[in-house]
Design a protein around this motif. Sequence first.
Motif, PDB file in Angstrom:
ATOM      1  N   ASP A 261      31.519 -27.215   4.661  1.00 53.51           N
ATOM      2  CA  ASP A 261      31.919 -28.487   4.040  1.00 53.51           C
ATOM      3  C   ASP A 261      30.696 -29.264   3.537  1.00 53.51           C
ATOM      4  O   ASP A 261      30.756 -29.930   2.503  1.00 53.51           O
ATOM      5  N   PHE A 369      27.817 -36.505   7.749  1.00 58.45           N
ATOM      6  CA  PHE A 369      29.131 -35.903   7.976  1.00 58.45           C
ATOM      7  C   PHE A 369      29.646 -36.287   9.346  1.00 58.45           C
ATOM      8  O   PHE A 369      28.882 -36.406  10.296  1.00 58.45           O
ATOM      9  N   LYS A 373      34.049 -34.242   7.676  1.00 58.65           N
ATOM     10  CA  LYS A 373      34.323 -35.044   6.482  1.00 58.65           C
ATOM     11  C   LYS A 373      33.087 -35.845   6.098  1.00 58.65           C
ATOM     12  O   LYS A 373      32.305 -36.239   6.959  1.00 58.65           O
ATOM     13  N   TYR A 375      30.658 -38.793   5.456  1.00 56.72           N
ATOM     14  CA  TYR A 375      30.525 -40.112   6.076  1.00 56.72           C
ATOM     15  C   TYR A 375      29.373 -40.798   5.356  1.00 56.72           C
ATOM     16  O   TYR A 375      28.208 -40.543   5.608  1.00 56.72           O
ATOM     17  N   SER A 738      34.791 -43.172   5.141  1.00 52.26           N
ATOM     18  CA  SER A 738      34.371 -41.841   4.710  1.00 52.26           C
ATOM     19  C   SER A 738      33.529 -41.959   3.444  1.00 52.26           C
ATOM     20  O   SER A 738      32.344 -41.688   3.444  1.00 52.26           O
TER      21      SER A 738
END
Length: 762
Positions: A261, A369, A373, A375, A738
Motif C-alpha cells: 500500500d 501510514f 491507509k 495518514y 487520513s
Amino acid sequence: MIRVFGIVQGVGFRPFVSRTAAANHIRGCVCNKGSYVEIMAQGEKKALQSFYNELQHNPPPRAAILKIDREKAEGVKTYSSFDIIESTKEKGDIFVSPDIGICDACKKELFDKKNRRYLHPFINCTACGPRLTILDAMPYDRERTSMGEFPMCADCTYEYTHPETRRYDAQPVCCKKCGPEVYLMDRHERGSSAITEARRVISNGGIIAIKGIGGFHLSCDATNEAAVCRLRRLKKRPIKPFAVMIKNLDVVRNECDIHADQEAVLTGHQKPIVLLDKKTGGKICQQIAPGNPKIGVMLPYAPLQLLLFTYDDEMSMPDILVMTSANESGAPICRMDIDVRREVVHMCDLVISHNRKIRLSVDDSVMDFYDGKPYMIRRSRGYAPLPFILSRQYKGQVLGIGGELKNTFCLGKNNLFYPSPYVGDMTDVRTMKALRESIVRMETLLEVKPSIVACDMHPRYNTTIIAGELGLPVFSVQHHYAHILSCMAENKYSEPVIGVAFDGTGFGTDGTIWGGEILTADYTGFTRRGAIEPFMQRGGDIAVKEGWRIAISMLYSIFGNSEIFEKSIRQLALCDENNLMAQCFMADNHINSIRSTSAGRLFDAVSAILGICRSSTFEGEASMTLQFAAERWKRKHKEPELLHRYDLKLQNGIFYLPTNELVRHMAEGILARWPTGCLAYIFHRILADMIIKACKKVRADTGIATVALSGGVFQNRLLLRMCDKGLQDYEFRVLKHSLLPPNDGGISLGQAVAAMQYIQNR
Ligand code: ZN
Ligand code: ZN
Ligand code: FE
C-alpha cells in the motif's frame, strides 16, 4: 447533451471524448465550460449508449468524474463531424487539477535517443505535468498558464491539435525548440551544460538549489555525511529530518521496508514524501534523520529531477539525494529566482533554475501510514486543491483562514471545501505575505467569493489579524473544536461526536491554553467535557522549545517546595541551580505564567523527565523521541504490568485526566532506575487508557458512541493505535484522519465548515 462534472480539465478529457466519439461514429462537439465539460452527441441510438457507457466507465486515468447529467437538447443543429470547440466559461463548481508527476510514457520518451524530446527537462503530456502551479485562471487553457509565453512550434502544434497523439490538448506541451530552458543562476551555462554542471557539483559533494514544480529544493548527495552535515549547518537545521529523493523503487527497497500500500502511494502520480522504516545497512547516512527509525522518501516526479540521476554525460551519480525545501527557516518555499538570491544563495554552491514561472508555491506532501491507509502529515502538492465533499446541502461561500502553525486555508462553496496547499508558519512576515497572496490566487482559480471569514479565537494570531483585514465579517472558531470538525468533515460524519483533540496549543474559551481536550461536538457547537490536568506554563514561547521548564513547573506543583522536589530535579538533571531558582521564583510570584492543558507540553515534560529530550530544536522533537523510545522498548518486551489506578477527577462540571499523578510516577520511576523506554511506553499506555476512560464517561453521560481523534499529538501512531484499538474494544466508532492532517494543517477545513453552518440560518 451530456454534462460531465469533476476533474475533467487538464487531464485529457476532451481528447478522450473526441476519440471515443470517433470510435462510435458519433457527431457533435465537446466544450470545456470551466466548471464542467459539455458534450453534444448525435448518432444511432445504440452507438450513443455505448459512447455514454465509455465516458462513464473508461475515463482517462487522471480524470475523476463526480457526476454525469444527460438530457435531450432541443433545437440543436445537425453536426457533420465531432469537434473540440473553444472554451466558453460558465459558472459552477470548479475543480482545479493538482500537479501530476511524470507518467511512464513520458519517462520512456525522455530517455529514448530517437525521440525528439530526448532528455528534454519539460516533457509532459495530457496525463502528466504541472497544473495548479502554472495556472492563472480557469478554464485551464495554455494562455491562462505560465506556458502562455512559449508559443508552440509546428511539431508541438501538430501534436496539440491531433487527437491520435498523447499530447492532444495538453496545455503545457513543448519541446526543446519551443519550450522553457534550464540555466544556472548568475552563470553562463544553459540547457544541457547547466544540467551536467549541476550533476558535477552534487557528485563532488556540493549543494545545489534546484527549481522543481512548486518551488526550489536544496539538494546534495544523501550518502555523503560531510555534504549533509554542511547543509545542516548552512540551513541552521541541526536535527530535523531531511526528505530524500531516491532514483527508483529498487533502490528504495534496498534502503527501506515498504508495504504494497505504501508502494502504491509512493509510485502513484501524486508522488508525496512517504515515511518509511529505515533498513539497517542502507547507504543513507545517519545525519539524514538522526535518531529516527523512519525516513521521508519520494521518487523523482519532475523530468529535471530524473535528469539529475540519469543523463548522457557519463558522470556517475548518487542514487539518493537530499531534497529539502529551499527557504530560510520559517519562510515559505522559494519559487522565484529573486527569492533564491535573497534567501538561499549562501546555502548552496549552485542554483539550477528555468524560465517556466511557478505561479503558486506548493510544497511536497508528506504522508505516513496507519493501518494500511494513508495518514497525511502535510497535504500539499498532488492533493491540493482537490475538494472535500460534504453530504450536507449547504448554500454559500466561506473562507477558513487556518491556524498559526503549518497554516493552510480552506475555501468553501456550497458543499465543496477546498483546502489550500501548505502555506507555513505565520510567525514570519514572508509567510503572512504568501498567505495573503495565495488567498487571492485561489479565490480567483476556484471562483469563490467568501461572504464570511472564519479564524481562530486567539486574539494575537497573525491569521486572526489577516482575517480582520479582508473586509468581511469575521467568525471565530475555537481551535480544538475546529480540529474535531475537520475530522468529522473528512469522514463525512454529521452526527454528534466525542472529540478527543490533543495538540500543542490552542486558545481556550476561558482564556487559558488548551491542548488535551475532550469535547462533545456537532456542526453547530461544542461543549468542553474534560481535559488533562492543568499545569502552569511559564516563560511564554520558550517553554514550547524547552520541555525541562514544563517538567519543573509540574514537579513543583506536585511535590511543592520540598526536599524531594530539589532532590529529584538534581537527580533528573533537568537544569542548573540558577535556572532552578529562577523557575521557583517565577512560580512563587506567578510571573509570566499561564494555566495550560496542552497535551504537547505534557509530552515534552515527560520526555525531559525521562532524560530523553530536555529541549527541542524543532516542533515535536521531544514527543517524537519519547514515542520512539517507547516503541524501541516495546519491540523487545512484553506488555508491562501497571501498578497504579488512575481515576478521573471531577471539578466544576469538567473532569480531568489525572496526568499530574502520571508525571509523578514517571519521576519516581526514573529515580528508582526503571528503564526509560519502559516508562515511555507506560506513559503512552496510561494516557491512552485515561482517554478511553474519559470517552466511556462521556458516553455514559450523553449516549454518544462515536469518537473523533484529532490534533497534532495524534501524529504519534503509538498513542493513536492504543486509543483507536482500545476504543473499538469498547465498541466505540472511531473517526480518524487520513487525507487531511491531524495537525494544525487540517483546521482550516473545520473553520470553514463551522462558518458555512453558521451562515445557513441567517
Ligand atoms: Zn506524460
Ligand atoms: Zn515544440
Ligand atoms: Fe492544533
